[in-house]
Design a protein around this motif. Structure first.
Motif, short mmCIF file in Angstrom:
data_model
loop_
_atom_site.label_atom_id
_atom_site.label_comp_id
_atom_site.label_asym_id
_atom_site.label_seq_id
_atom_site.Cartn_x
_atom_site.Cartn_y
_atom_site.Cartn_z
N ASN A 41 6.53 -4.04 5.79
CA ASN A 41 6.01 -2.69 5.57
C ASN A 41 5.73 -2.45 4.11
OD1 ASN A 41 6.39 -1.69 8.27
ND2 ASN A 41 8.59 -1.84 7.87
N TYR A 90 4.07 -7.94 1.60
CA TYR A 90 2.80 -8.03 2.33
C TYR A 90 1.80 -8.87 1.52
CZ TYR A 90 -0.41 -6.74 6.03
OH TYR A 90 -1.24 -6.80 7.12
N TYR A 94 15.55 7.85 7.26
CA TYR A 94 16.12 6.89 6.29
C TYR A 94 16.47 7.62 4.99
CZ TYR A 94 16.28 3.55 2.48
OH TYR A 94 16.66 2.87 1.35
N THR A 151 13.68 7.45 -3.05
CA THR A 151 13.15 8.23 -1.93
C THR A 151 13.82 9.61 -1.87
OG1 THR A 151 12.46 7.99 0.37
CG2 THR A 151 14.73 7.45 -0.07
N VAL A 155 -1.32 -0.03 -6.99
CA VAL A 155 -1.44 -1.07 -5.96
C VAL A 155 -2.48 -2.10 -6.39
CG1 VAL A 155 -2.11 -1.51 -3.56
CG2 VAL A 155 -0.75 0.53 -4.11
N LEU A 179 -4.77 -7.56 3.18
CA LEU A 179 -3.97 -6.38 2.86
C LEU A 179 -4.78 -5.12 3.16
CD1 LEU A 179 -1.50 -5.05 1.26
CD2 LEU A 179 -2.98 -5.25 -0.76
N SER A 180 -4.15 -4.13 3.76
CA SER A 180 -4.78 -2.81 3.83
C SER A 180 -4.17 -1.98 2.70
CB SER A 180 -4.48 -2.11 5.16
OG SER A 180 -5.17 -2.75 6.19
N ILE A 181 -5.01 -1.44 1.85
CA ILE A 181 -4.52 -0.57 0.78
C ILE A 181 -4.60 0.87 1.28
CG2 ILE A 181 -4.94 0.26 -1.58
CD1 ILE A 181 -5.82 -2.55 -2.32
N PHE A 228 14.19 2.28 -7.73
CA PHE A 228 12.77 2.53 -7.54
C PHE A 228 12.23 1.42 -6.63
CE2 PHE A 228 11.65 6.50 -9.58
CZ PHE A 228 12.95 6.89 -9.90
N ASN A 229 11.27 0.61 -6.98
CA ASN A 229 10.75 -0.35 -6.00
C ASN A 229 11.18 -1.78 -6.33
OD1 ASN A 229 9.06 2.13 -5.72
ND2 ASN A 229 8.11 0.90 -4.12
N PRO A 230 12.27 -2.24 -5.72
CA PRO A 230 12.75 -3.59 -6.02
C PRO A 230 11.82 -4.66 -5.44
CG PRO A 230 14.44 -2.26 -4.88
CD PRO A 230 13.13 -1.56 -4.74
N ALA A 276 1.09 7.97 6.19
CA ALA A 276 1.83 9.23 6.30
C ALA A 276 3.13 9.14 5.51
CB ALA A 276 2.15 9.50 7.77
N GLY A 277 3.43 10.20 4.78
CA GLY A 277 4.70 10.25 4.03
C GLY A 277 4.61 9.68 2.63
N GLY A 293 -2.02 4.16 -4.99
CA GLY A 293 -0.68 4.65 -5.29
C GLY A 293 -0.08 3.95 -6.51
N VAL A 324 11.82 2.59 7.01
CA VAL A 324 11.46 4.00 7.17
C VAL A 324 10.90 4.28 8.57
CG1 VAL A 324 9.96 5.84 6.33
CG2 VAL A 324 11.07 4.31 4.70
N SER A 384 18.34 5.64 -3.44
CA SER A 384 16.92 5.28 -3.52
C SER A 384 16.13 6.41 -4.18
CB SER A 384 16.39 5.07 -2.10
OG SER A 384 14.98 4.99 -2.10
C1 UD1 Z 1 8.80 2.66 0.68
C2 UD1 Z 1 9.46 3.73 1.51
C3 UD1 Z 1 10.65 4.26 0.73
C4 UD1 Z 1 11.60 3.13 0.38
C5 UD1 Z 1 10.85 2.05 -0.38
C6 UD1 Z 1 11.72 0.85 -0.59
C7 UD1 Z 1 7.73 4.74 2.90
C8 UD1 Z 1 6.90 5.95 3.15
N1 UD1 Z 1 8.51 4.78 1.81
O1 UD1 Z 1 8.42 3.22 -0.55
O2 UD1 Z 1 11.35 5.22 1.50
O3 UD1 Z 1 12.68 3.61 -0.40
O4 UD1 Z 1 9.72 1.63 0.39
O5 UD1 Z 1 11.15 -0.01 -1.52
O6 UD1 Z 1 7.71 3.80 3.67
N2 UD1 Z 1 0.95 -0.07 0.32
C9 UD1 Z 1 -0.30 -0.47 0.71
N3 UD1 Z 1 -0.39 -1.39 1.71
C10 UD1 Z 1 0.71 -1.92 2.33
C11 UD1 Z 1 1.98 -1.49 1.90
C12 UD1 Z 1 2.07 -0.55 0.90
O7 UD1 Z 1 -1.32 -0.02 0.19
O8 UD1 Z 1 0.57 -2.76 3.24
C13 UD1 Z 1 1.02 0.92 -0.80
C14 UD1 Z 1 1.71 2.21 -0.39
O9 UD1 Z 1 0.78 3.10 0.15
C15 UD1 Z 1 2.30 2.66 -1.74
C16 UD1 Z 1 2.62 1.34 -2.45
O10 UD1 Z 1 1.83 0.34 -1.81
O11 UD1 Z 1 1.33 3.35 -2.49
C17 UD1 Z 1 4.08 0.94 -2.37
O12 UD1 Z 1 4.46 0.92 -1.00
P1 UD1 Z 1 5.88 0.35 -0.52
O13 UD1 Z 1 6.09 -1.01 -1.07
O14 UD1 Z 1 5.95 0.50 0.96
O15 UD1 Z 1 6.95 1.29 -1.22
P2 UD1 Z 1 7.06 2.89 -1.24
O16 UD1 Z 1 6.01 3.54 -0.44
O17 UD1 Z 1 7.21 3.30 -2.65
#
Ligand code: UD1
Ligand code: NAD
Length: 352
Positions: free
Chosen positions: A199, A204, A150, A128, A282, A216-218, A179-181, A306-307, A230, A88, A126
């Motif tokens: 990311n 992570y 993206y 998304t 999380v 980890l930063s939440i 959803f989230n694989p 953001a986002g 989240g 993203v 996705s």
């Molecule tokens: C992200 C993408 C989304 C994509 C999906 C693929 C963004 C804004 N969205 O979704 O477009 O389809 O990945 O799986 O990037 N989190 C933390 N710390 C971290 C990483 C994540 O707290 O270091 C939290 C996030 O804030 C979120 C949750 O974990 O609440 C899931 O995050 P992530 O795994 O990045 O997935 P999505 O945000 O759902």
């Protein structure tokens, strides 16, 4: 029934797991990938897991001539189209790269499919595309909107597929909205191998657990969720892989009932969610991973990213009803398999 399938992006994270599931289900696969975000080692490992070498072609979906060569050497039933870029943040910095790869690349693929009269497609979309959902769980008729290139590229491809289905009723187009694989193959041989610092949450967490990252930063603890962090719908990648087999089986059934009944009705454009239907926060995921890995996972709360949205989980009813598919594996399974892959391959496929 012809069971030969082209798998674009088949060397990647979801593609490799799906190749294994397709092979087990009796499909004959050809993988087409430019290795821009994957490696030959991944293909070698899939070959050794299935006990036979994979028919692999290194090529780019934007290269029509190369695709035509592949389509003229093989008679495909259909295509599973994973090939694309998925970061993203990078898409915000380099939008043209994303529209070129994900949108232009898909148009080129569709043109070649059309030329060779291969009209069955399963596309990696996705969740998304739902943006910030109006209601939960999210069903396939929810409004779609995206805030980053993206996501826009996935939504644009969906619109193209819809238009294509309207223009020509012989297309059968299933965008699967993942959803989230997360997770990895239970052998520990294949898994997600992110470039640089991950990311996404699960990679992570696993890199913190294995000691590659400090903490980890939440992102946010003030969301309107059970614990303020989240909430997402995590789905094991091997369940996701089975969802692709189920989608192809569905297309095969449709094709055979069409030819036996002589009707002309097609699948058209049929989007389907692939999620578990359950939300996990999380903090819940961190706790589950800590329990499985028996490693400390230090974390700190940080500002919202953001986002990001507060909560996202699927209505999984359409997949169950039409594809007879549902997610089977638990959050514990997802953490166990991620941890096995991470600890056996601390440096991913480059490990020696
Ligand atoms: C992200 C993408 C989304 C994509 C999906 C693929 C963004 C804004 N969205 O979704 O477009 O389809 O990945 O799986 O990037 N989190 C933390 N710390 C971290 C990483 C994540 O707290 O270091 C939290 C996030 O804030 C979120 C949750 O974990 O609440 C899931 O995050 P992530 O795994 O990045 O997935 P999505 O945000 O759902
Ligand atoms: P991945 O990066 O591991 O796999 C994508 C594969 O496509 C890679 O092997 C890459 O080398 C290849 N590729 C990229 N551009 C190409 C091109 N122009 N020509 C040929 N090959 C190309 O990603 P993944 O996690 O396996 O995701 C697969 C698909 O699913 C992607 O389209 C992605 O956008 C989508 N998706 C992924 C997630 C996720 O969280 N992983 C979520 C929703 C949707």
């Amino acid at each position: 029934m012809n069971k030969k399938i082209l798998v674009t992006g088949g060397a990647g994270y979801i593609g490799t797991h799906t190749c294994i599931a397709l092979h087990a289900a009796g499909y004959d696969i050809v993988v087409y990938d430019n290795l821009s975000n994957s490696s030959r080692e991944a293909i070698n490992r899939v070959s050794s897991l299935i006990g036979q070498s994979i028919d692999f072609i290194e090529g780019d979906i934007r290269d029509a001539e190369s695709l035509k060569q592949v389509f003229s050497s093989h008679h495909f039933f259909g295509v599973i189209h994973f090939a694309g870029l998925k970061a993203v943040g990078e898409s915000v910095a380099q939008p043209l790269k994303y529209y070129d790869n994900n949108v232009s690349g898909t148009i080129t693929l569709l043109e070649v499919m059309s030329e060779y009269d291969v009209k069955n497609l399963v596309f990696s979309s996705s969740a998304t595309v739902y943006g910030d959902p109006e209601r939960l769980p999210i069903d396939e008729n929810s409004p779609r909107s995206c805030t980053n290139p993206y996501g826009q590229s996935k939504l644009t491809v969906e619109h193209i597929l819809e238009d294509l289905a309207v223009s020509d009723a012989s297309w059968n187009l299933i965008p699967l909205r993942y959803f989230n694989p997360v997770g990895a193959h239970p052998s520990g041989q294949i898994g997600e191998d992110p470039n640089d610092i991950p990311n996404n949450l699960m990679p992570y967490i696993s890199q913190v657990a294995v000691g590659k990252l400090e903490k980890l930063s939440i992102f946010g603890n003030d969301y309107p969720t059970t614990d303020g962090t989240g909430v997402r719908d995590f789905i094991h990648v091997t369940d996701l892989a089975q969802g692709h087999v189920a989608a192809l089986n569905y297309l095969q059934q449709q094709a055979s009932s069409k030819s036996s009944s002589g009707t002309t009705s097609s699948v058209g454009f049929l989007p389907i969610n692939l999620g578990s239907g359950k939300g996990t926060s999380v903090l819940d995921l961190v706790a589950a991973f800590t329990k499985v890995s028996k490693q400390p996972i230090p974390y700190q709360f940080a500002a919202r990213r953001a986002g990001d949205i507060a909560s996202c989980y699927a209505s999984a009813g359409r997949a169950k009803g039409l594809l007879k598919w549902q997610a089977e594996l638990s959050i514990t399974d997802m953490c166990q398999d991620t941890w096995r892959w991470q600890s056996m391959n601390p440096n991913g496929y480059n490990a020696t």
